[in-house]
Each structure stands twice: as C-alpha cells, then as structure tokens.
Design a protein around this motif. Structure first.
Motif, short mmCIF file in Angstrom:
data_model
loop_
_atom_site.label_atom_id
_atom_site.label_comp_id
_atom_site.label_asym_id
_atom_site.label_seq_id
_atom_site.Cartn_x
_atom_site.Cartn_y
_atom_site.Cartn_z
N PRO A 42 36.73 50.28 35.39
CA PRO A 42 37.17 49.33 36.41
C PRO A 42 38.19 48.32 35.89
N TRP A 80 41.85 47.81 37.57
CA TRP A 80 42.33 46.50 38.03
C TRP A 80 43.60 46.10 37.29
N THR A 135 46.36 47.91 38.86
CA THR A 135 46.63 47.38 40.20
C THR A 135 47.47 46.10 40.13
N ALA A 190 45.73 37.96 40.94
CA ALA A 190 44.81 37.93 39.81
C ALA A 190 43.99 36.64 39.81
N ALA A 230 41.35 36.68 42.60
CA ALA A 230 40.26 37.60 42.25
C ALA A 230 39.32 36.98 41.21
N THR A 273 35.51 42.32 35.08
CA THR A 273 36.61 43.19 35.50
C THR A 273 37.82 42.36 35.90
N ALA A 274 37.59 41.31 36.68
CA ALA A 274 38.70 40.46 37.11
C ALA A 274 39.35 39.75 35.93
N GLY A 302 40.83 42.64 33.42
CA GLY A 302 41.85 43.43 34.11
C GLY A 302 43.07 42.62 34.47
N SER A 303 42.90 41.32 34.65
CA SER A 303 44.04 40.47 34.99
C SER A 303 45.02 40.34 33.85
#
Length: 118
Positions: A46, A50, A53, A70, A73, A95-96, A99-100
């Motif tokens: 995930p 992210w 994305t 970002a 989120a 994840t946020a 992933g950011s």
C-alpha cells in the motif's frame, strides 16, 4: 532513641524514549507496519501504491496539488488513528506518511531556497 526516617523515593517518571518505545512497539503497530509495507495488494505494498499515486498527481496536476493531496491524506489518517487507535487506522497513517514521500523531488529544496526552476 534514634529515629531513622527513610528518604522518600524520587518520583520516577518514564523518560521520553521509554514512553516513545511503549507507544511504538505494540502489537497494533507491528500489524500496521506489516500491513503497510508487505506487498500484498497485487504484488505491491500500500505504501508503494500511495507513493505512485501522489507522484502521478505531481506529474499530472502539479506540485502544489500533490502536496495538498498528501497533506490532507496524512491529516485525515492521523485524525482517524488518534480517534480510534486501532490497527487499520494506524496502517492507513503509516501508508499516508511513508507513501507521501513519493511526492518529493530532490530539486524541490533547491527551488524552495533559490527560486530556480529546471
């Protein structure tokens, strides 16, 4: 007769690192880390999804839009985790957060400091 008064024990409050360790190393946090970093969603984690994305948002919508996406989120996942404290919201927060990093570019710091664009 000599009366001996015992000294009171000092008030031992846990140090910052002890409190941080107690907060970070729980079964919920370990489950959240595994859920966020293990590639179980179609062969990708995930966090990787992210990151891809927000990188695509940076490419297609612009730098500011990607940072806003970002940031929103992260804020929403933090609020959800703060409210519930369960493993799934903690996995969403990890994840946020991790992933950011996909929105970042090394040249952003240079642009921020000097105003020079590529």
């Amino acid at each position: 007769m000599l009366l001996v008064v015992p000294e009171p024990e000092p008030d031992r409050r846990p140090r910052l690192w002890e409190r941080l360790w107690d907060w970070l190393v729980t079964w919920r946090m370990i489950a959240a880390i595994l859920a966020a970093l293990v590639p179980w969603a179609g062969g990708r984690s995930p966090v990787g999804i992210w990151a891809h994305t927000v990188h695509q948002a940076r490419t297609e919508a612009g730098i500011l839009a990607a940072y806003v996406i970002a940031g929103v989120a992260i804020a929403a996942a933090w609020a959800l985790d703060r409210h519930t404290g369960r493993a799934v919201p903690r996995a969403l927060l990890l994840t946020a957060l991790l992933g950011s990093l996909g929105v970042l570019d090394w040249y952003d710091a240079l642009t921020l400091l000097t105003g020079v664009h590529r």
